[in-house]
Design an enzyme around this catalytic site. Sequence first.
Site, short mmCIF file in Angstrom:
data_model
loop_
_atom_site.label_atom_id
_atom_site.label_comp_id
_atom_site.label_asym_id
_atom_site.label_seq_id
_atom_site.Cartn_x
_atom_site.Cartn_y
_atom_site.Cartn_z
N ASP A 8 28.88 28.49 6.52
CA ASP A 8 29.28 29.89 6.64
C ASP A 8 28.11 30.70 6.08
O ASP A 8 27.97 30.84 4.87
CB ASP A 8 30.56 30.15 5.85
CG ASP A 8 30.99 31.61 5.93
OD1 ASP A 8 30.80 32.24 6.98
OD2 ASP A 8 31.51 32.12 4.92
N GLU A 68 28.89 29.22 11.90
CA GLU A 68 29.57 30.38 12.46
C GLU A 68 28.59 31.24 13.23
O GLU A 68 27.46 31.44 12.80
CB GLU A 68 30.20 31.19 11.33
CG GLU A 68 31.09 32.32 11.82
CD GLU A 68 31.81 33.00 10.67
OE1 GLU A 68 32.95 32.61 10.38
OE2 GLU A 68 31.22 33.92 10.07
N ASP A 140 34.14 31.28 0.55
CA ASP A 140 33.02 30.95 1.44
C ASP A 140 32.95 29.46 1.74
O ASP A 140 32.62 29.05 2.86
CB ASP A 140 31.70 31.46 0.86
CG ASP A 140 31.67 32.97 0.79
OD1 ASP A 140 31.52 33.61 1.85
OD2 ASP A 140 31.83 33.52 -0.32
#
Length: 175
Positions: A8, A68, A140
């Site tokens: 991420d 992502e 996160d």
Amino acid sequence: MAIILGIDPGSRLTGFGVIHAQGSKLRYITSGCIRIDTSEDLAFRLKQIFTCVTQIIDEQNPNEFAIEQVFMGKNVDSALKLGQARGSAIVAASMKELPVFEYAARSVKQAVTGRGAADKEQVQHMVQILLNLPGKPQADAADALAIAITHAYSSQNLVAQAGGSKQKNGRLKVF
């Protein structure tokens, strides 16, 4: 069997999560956050991301890498920095010859929670349940684990869509 590193990305905080996926069984390996020294210039911060992701790859030896995709928010400058952070992580994976898979945030939330508009708390809760963790991972890190889980689910669906699979001599054959 796959060991999947999920990332991420962020220019201040980059989450990572590593899982072992074998069929529909998922097992947690490790997760955490790369805290970027924001007192340094952007080039140095990007180098930090590259170096830390490379170190995680060396330590955990994943065979797949999922990250992502960039989403366009209201702040163009933030989106550009996020894209550069992603690039640093992707180059680290590419230098280690890992295949790179990208997933939209909405797709990750849909895969893990069943709702594409789920909030961070819902993602944390479902990651905890899916990986049988004793507590909720940091937000996160949970997002990174969710990305890895999404990739594991996506890989399973690709095998099924290819026409099924058959075990022969301990090897998975797709036909």
